[in-house]
Design a protein around this motif. Structure first.
Motif, PDB file in Angstrom:
ATOM      1  N   PHE A   8       0.653  -1.135   0.084  1.00 60.05           N
ATOM      2  CA  PHE A   8      -0.207  -0.046  -0.270  1.00 60.05           C
ATOM      3  C   PHE A   8       1.086   1.623  -0.112  1.00 60.05           C
ATOM      4  N   ARG A   9       0.660   2.033  -0.633  1.00 61.14           N
ATOM      5  CA  ARG A   9       1.484   3.389  -0.899  1.00 61.14           C
ATOM      6  C   ARG A   9       0.187   4.213  -0.478  1.00 61.14           C
ATOM      7  N   PRO A  10       0.387   5.561   0.144  1.00 61.60           N
ATOM      8  CA  PRO A  10      -0.524   6.392   0.523  1.00 61.60           C
ATOM      9  C   PRO A  10      -0.660   7.549  -0.408  1.00 61.60           C
ATOM     10  N   CYS A  11      -1.390   8.616   0.410  1.00 65.11           N
ATOM     11  CA  CYS A  11      -1.576   9.106  -1.395  1.00 65.11           C
ATOM     12  C   CYS A  11      -2.442  10.774  -0.424  1.00 65.11           C
ATOM     13  N   ILE A  12      -1.854  11.961  -0.458  1.00 66.36           N
ATOM     14  CA  ILE A  12      -2.605  13.438   0.016  1.00 66.36           C
ATOM     15  C   ILE A  12      -2.793  13.967  -1.514  1.00 66.36           C
ATOM     16  N   ASP A  13      -4.141  14.227  -1.860  1.00 72.36           N
ATOM     17  CA  ASP A  13      -4.749  14.995  -2.939  1.00 72.36           C
ATOM     18  C   ASP A  13      -5.353  15.838  -2.864  1.00 72.36           C
ATOM     19  N   LEU A  14      -4.659  17.024  -3.144  1.00 70.32           N
ATOM     20  CA  LEU A  14      -4.864  18.308  -2.745  1.00 70.32           C
ATOM     21  C   LEU A  14      -5.785  19.164  -4.473  1.00 70.32           C
ATOM     22  N   GLN A  49       1.366  13.177   8.363  1.00 70.24           N
ATOM     23  CA  GLN A  49       2.351  12.817  10.717  1.00 70.24           C
ATOM     24  C   GLN A  49       1.361  11.379  10.030  1.00 70.24           C
ATOM     25  N   LEU A  50       0.163  11.208  10.025  1.00 67.60           N
ATOM     26  CA  LEU A  50      -0.275   9.868   9.875  1.00 67.60           C
ATOM     27  C   LEU A  50       0.559   8.903   9.169  1.00 67.60           C
ATOM     28  N   TYR A  51       0.333   8.601   8.170  1.00 70.06           N
ATOM     29  CA  TYR A  51       1.896   8.295   7.155  1.00 70.06           C
ATOM     30  C   TYR A  51       2.871   8.083   7.665  1.00 70.06           C
ATOM     31  N   ARG A  52       3.788   8.772   7.939  1.00 68.62           N
ATOM     32  CA  ARG A  52       5.143   9.333   8.761  1.00 68.62           C
ATOM     33  C   ARG A  52       4.661   8.287  10.189  1.00 68.62           C
ATOM     34  N   ASP A  53       4.273   8.375  11.050  1.00 70.92           N
ATOM     35  CA  ASP A  53       3.721   7.377  12.261  1.00 70.92           C
ATOM     36  C   ASP A  53       3.322   5.667  11.538  1.00 70.92           C
ATOM     37  N   ASN A  54       3.348   5.709  10.599  1.00 72.93           N
ATOM     38  CA  ASN A  54       2.934   3.842  10.141  1.00 72.93           C
ATOM     39  C   ASN A  54       3.769   4.044   9.197  1.00 72.93           C
ATOM     40  N   SER A  55       4.985   4.429   8.894  1.00 71.43           N
ATOM     41  CA  SER A  55       6.156   3.479   8.336  1.00 71.43           C
ATOM     42  C   SER A  55       5.901   3.959   6.857  1.00 71.43           C
ATOM     43  N   LEU A  56       4.508   4.504   6.425  1.00 74.73           N
ATOM     44  CA  LEU A  56       4.486   4.162   4.874  1.00 74.73           C
ATOM     45  C   LEU A  56       4.946   5.021   3.881  1.00 74.73           C
ATOM     46  N   THR A  57       6.027   4.799   3.212  1.00 73.34           N
ATOM     47  CA  THR A  57       6.999   5.572   2.688  1.00 73.34           C
ATOM     48  C   THR A  57       6.452   5.469   1.012  1.00 73.34           C
ATOM     49  N   GLY A  58       6.940   6.631   0.822  1.00 68.84           N
ATOM     50  CA  GLY A  58       6.641   6.345  -0.454  1.00 68.84           C
ATOM     51  C   GLY A  58       5.743   6.430  -1.663  1.00 68.84           C
ATOM     52  N   ALA A  72       0.335  22.049  -0.239  1.00 68.97           N
ATOM     53  CA  ALA A  72       1.556  20.965  -0.342  1.00 68.97           C
ATOM     54  C   ALA A  72       2.862  21.376   0.362  1.00 68.97           C
ATOM     55  N   ARG A  73       3.380  22.261   0.502  1.00 69.12           N
ATOM     56  CA  ARG A  73       4.197  22.196   1.483  1.00 69.12           C
ATOM     57  C   ARG A  73       4.115  22.090   2.645  1.00 69.12           C
ATOM     58  N   GLU A  74       2.625  21.887   3.588  1.00 72.84           N
ATOM     59  CA  GLU A  74       2.636  22.162   4.508  1.00 72.84           C
ATOM     60  C   GLU A  74       2.676  20.532   4.823  1.00 72.84           C
ATOM     61  N   ALA A  75       2.369  19.179   4.259  1.00 75.10           N
ATOM     62  CA  ALA A  75       2.737  17.788   3.893  1.00 75.10           C
ATOM     63  C   ALA A  75       3.997  18.038   3.898  1.00 75.10           C
ATOM     64  N   LEU A  76       4.541  18.177   3.137  1.00 74.10           N
ATOM     65  CA  LEU A  76       5.654  18.078   3.272  1.00 74.10           C
ATOM     66  C   LEU A  76       6.992  18.640   4.414  1.00 74.10           C
ATOM     67  N   SER A  77       6.534  19.130   4.857  1.00 71.29           N
ATOM     68  CA  SER A  77       7.081  19.589   6.677  1.00 71.29           C
ATOM     69  C   SER A  77       6.778  18.858   7.254  1.00 71.29           C
ATOM     70  N   ALA A  78       5.740  18.127   7.283  1.00 70.40           N
ATOM     71  CA  ALA A  78       5.520  17.614   8.267  1.00 70.40           C
ATOM     72  C   ALA A  78       6.148  16.179   8.260  1.00 70.40           C
ATOM     73  N   TRP A  79       6.109  15.329   7.261  1.00 76.54           N
ATOM     74  CA  TRP A  79       7.626  14.579   6.798  1.00 76.54           C
ATOM     75  C   TRP A  79       8.414  14.573   5.749  1.00 76.54           C
ATOM     76  N   PRO A  80       9.364  15.328   6.541  1.00 74.49           N
ATOM     77  CA  PRO A  80      10.565  16.036   5.418  1.00 74.49           C
ATOM     78  C   PRO A  80      10.745  14.142   4.996  1.00 74.49           C
ATOM     79  N   GLY A  81      11.527  14.500   2.955  1.00 71.32           N
ATOM     80  CA  GLY A  81      11.914  13.499   2.825  1.00 71.32           C
ATOM     81  C   GLY A  81      11.013  11.701   2.637  1.00 71.32           C
ATOM     82  N   GLY A  82       9.587  12.185   3.145  1.00 73.41           N
ATOM     83  CA  GLY A  82       8.909  10.964   2.893  1.00 73.41           C
ATOM     84  C   GLY A  82       7.960  11.213   2.357  1.00 73.41           C
ATOM     85  N   LEU A  83       7.608  12.066   1.308  1.00 74.72           N
ATOM     86  CA  LEU A  83       6.716  12.107   0.171  1.00 74.72           C
ATOM     87  C   LEU A  83       7.543  12.927  -0.710  1.00 74.72           C
ATOM     88  N   HIS A  84       6.584  12.000  -2.282  1.00 70.38           N
ATOM     89  CA  HIS A  84       6.621  12.509  -3.505  1.00 70.38           C
ATOM     90  C   HIS A  84       5.874  14.001  -3.689  1.00 70.38           C
TER      91      HIS A  84
END
Length: 261
Positions: A8-14, A49-58, A72-84
């Motif tokens: 499973f790969r998570p997403c954030i659609d904005l 943060q939810l994805y980060r807490d559950n180690s859902l990478t990519g 988008a910047r808000e999401a990236l700042s919550a998990w630097p290096g964890g999202l595309h």
């Protein structure tokens, strides 16, 4: 060596600065046609943060149209290096998005000036950020027995067919593929099984498929169809996005199980 399994790969659609789940085929310049399945009360950072807490990478953050940069910047700042991150990526802002915390950048429309593929543009981006930081989005629509790459909110067909030849050519210049099956995106009526099977035959780099997933069992289906080579994104069916048929906790457990196998 451990067998590779689909995960499973998570997403954030904005859309308009808010996390949403949208029927992909309804996106257009005319907002009156938009069909929205879910509008989040939580912030983009909450999901990151939810994805980060559950180690859902990519996972991927997709900006559907203008007005989404702050979100988008808000999401990236919550998990630097964890999202595309994808949506409007060009050489003029690619480095900026990586600096903002994106692990990789996702590109589609820039590669298709006047809806025609430009290898020169892809190579320019590759030189700028490096192959490992680049994800090519070959989201597509089915036309007969073929799948054609679609751009501009999946409304405009390009001159590129998704097949073994084009994917092999693209693989030389990127590290991953993202493939939204735009015809079934957001409908929760099942995945495009034939496309997933073909992707499993065609790709040799990581590939994430999105569109139509509606049950946890779809992960095992994608795993079987693709030989474990294609990962799966869930959207509108997922309980954290108001869905009724897929529990986020079950997907987390599934990933733990296959990653430990």
């Amino acid at each position: 060596m451990a067998t590779r399994h689909s995960r499973f790969r998570p997403c954030i659609d904005l859309h308009a600065g808010v996390v949403k789940q949208i029927v992909g085929g309804s996106l257009s310049t005319d907002e009156s046609t938009l069909q929205t399945n879910f509008v989040a009360s939580h912030s983009p950072a909450y999901y990151a943060q939810l994805y980060r807490d559950n180690s859902l990478t990519g996972g991927h953050v997709i900006k559907l149209g203008p007005g989404n940069d702050v979100a988008a910047r808000e999401a990236l700042s919550a998990w630097p290096g964890g999202l595309h991150v994808g949506g409007g990526i060009t050489p003029s802002n690619a480095v900026e998005w990586l600096a903002a915390g994106a692990e990789k950048i996702i590109v589609t429309s820039y590669l298709f000036p006047s809806q025609k593929f430009s290898l020169e543009r892809l190579q320019a981006l590759e030189r700028l950020v490096g192959r490992e930081k680049l994800v090519v989005d070959v989201s597509c629509r089915r036309r007969g027995e073929k799948w054609i790459v679609a751009m501009n909110k999946w409304q405009d067909l390009t001159d590129m067919e998704v097949n073994a030849e084009t994917l092999q050519m693209l693989e030389a210049h990127c590290s991953e593929f993202l493939v939204h099956a735009a015809d079934v995106e957001g409908l929760c009526q099942g995945i495009d099984e034939e496309l997933v099977r073909r992707l499993g035959e065609w790709v040799s780099i990581p590939c994430t498929y999105a569109g139509g997933a509606r049950d946890v069992a779809d992960l095992e289906l994608v795993d079987r169809l693709s030989g474990g080579k294609v990962d799966l994104t869930f959207g509108s069916a997922l309980d954290i996005f108001g869905g009724k048929t897929v529990r986020f906790a079950d997907l987390v457990e599934y990933n733990k199980r296959v990653e430990g196998s």
